[in-house]
Design a protein around this motif. Sequence first.
Motif, PDB file in Angstrom:
ATOM      1  N   MET A  75      69.224 -36.312  53.496  1.00 37.28           N
ATOM      2  CA  MET A  75      70.014 -37.711  51.926  1.00 37.28           C
ATOM      3  C   MET A  75      71.070 -36.282  51.253  1.00 37.28           C
ATOM      4  N   THR A  76      71.091 -35.258  51.015  1.00 31.24           N
ATOM      5  CA  THR A  76      72.318 -34.482  50.635  1.00 31.24           C
ATOM      6  C   THR A  76      73.520 -35.595  51.380  1.00 31.24           C
ATOM      7  N   MET A  77      73.660 -35.549  52.709  1.00 35.92           N
ATOM      8  CA  MET A  77      74.348 -35.529  53.622  1.00 35.92           C
ATOM      9  C   MET A  77      75.113 -36.817  53.033  1.00 35.92           C
ATOM     10  N   LEU A  78      74.254 -37.965  52.423  1.00 41.00           N
ATOM     11  CA  LEU A  78      74.654 -39.386  51.593  1.00 41.00           C
ATOM     12  C   LEU A  78      75.097 -39.047  50.671  1.00 41.00           C
ATOM     13  N   TYR A  79      74.898 -37.878  50.038  1.00 41.38           N
ATOM     14  CA  TYR A  79      75.948 -37.709  48.848  1.00 41.38           C
ATOM     15  C   TYR A  79      76.865 -37.177  48.756  1.00 41.38           C
ATOM     16  N   LYS A  80      77.207 -36.669  49.874  1.00 48.20           N
ATOM     17  CA  LYS A  80      78.879 -36.403  49.711  1.00 48.20           C
ATOM     18  C   LYS A  80      79.707 -36.972  49.821  1.00 48.20           C
ATOM     19  N   PRO A  81      79.928 -37.979  51.314  1.00 49.99           N
ATOM     20  CA  PRO A  81      81.320 -38.885  50.628  1.00 49.99           C
ATOM     21  C   PRO A  81      80.992 -39.685  49.325  1.00 49.99           C
ATOM     22  N   LEU A  82      79.250 -40.219  48.658  1.00 52.64           N
ATOM     23  CA  LEU A  82      80.328 -41.509  47.289  1.00 52.64           C
ATOM     24  C   LEU A  82      80.087 -40.148  46.467  1.00 52.64           C
ATOM     25  N   LEU A 123      67.859 -43.558  42.864  1.00 53.72           N
ATOM     26  CA  LEU A 123      68.451 -44.904  43.697  1.00 53.72           C
ATOM     27  C   LEU A 123      67.359 -44.413  45.185  1.00 53.72           C
ATOM     28  N   THR A 124      67.528 -42.568  45.174  1.00 48.88           N
ATOM     29  CA  THR A 124      66.640 -42.528  45.904  1.00 48.88           C
ATOM     30  C   THR A 124      65.481 -41.734  45.894  1.00 48.88           C
ATOM     31  N   GLY A 125      65.213 -41.213  44.813  1.00 53.47           N
ATOM     32  CA  GLY A 125      64.307 -39.996  44.196  1.00 53.47           C
ATOM     33  C   GLY A 125      64.869 -38.742  44.139  1.00 53.47           C
ATOM     34  N   THR A 126      65.868 -38.278  44.600  1.00 53.54           N
ATOM     35  CA  THR A 126      66.146 -37.094  45.149  1.00 53.54           C
ATOM     36  C   THR A 126      67.569 -36.037  44.877  1.00 53.54           C
ATOM     37  N   TRP A 127      67.397 -35.112  44.157  1.00 54.58           N
ATOM     38  CA  TRP A 127      68.573 -34.555  43.136  1.00 54.58           C
ATOM     39  C   TRP A 127      69.305 -34.243  44.268  1.00 54.58           C
ATOM     40  N   PRO A 128      70.840 -34.303  44.245  1.00 53.03           N
ATOM     41  CA  PRO A 128      71.596 -34.237  45.278  1.00 53.03           C
ATOM     42  C   PRO A 128      72.239 -32.309  45.330  1.00 53.03           C
TER      43      PRO A 128
END
Length: 86
Positions: free
Chosen positions: A1-8, A79-84
Amino acid sequence: MTMLYKPLGMIVGVLGGVAANAVFTRVWRRVSGEDRAPSATAREYGWREVLIAAALQGAIFGLVKAAVDRAGAAGYQRLTGTWPGR
């Protein structure tokens, strides 16, 4: 999930930079009455004006970047329930 945050996070960071520039331009116009802040190599300005402009710009950019990054991380968590971050 953290990898999803990088481009965002990168997109949010660019938008934050644009917003910070707009805020700084407005503040500088109000403070100085001039449309543009002096650059470091502008001969017609003294040390004082150049350094004040640079300090104000740095403070505004830092503040806006922190606010945008924090809002992006909080939105991602919602959105995801996890802190990036760590």
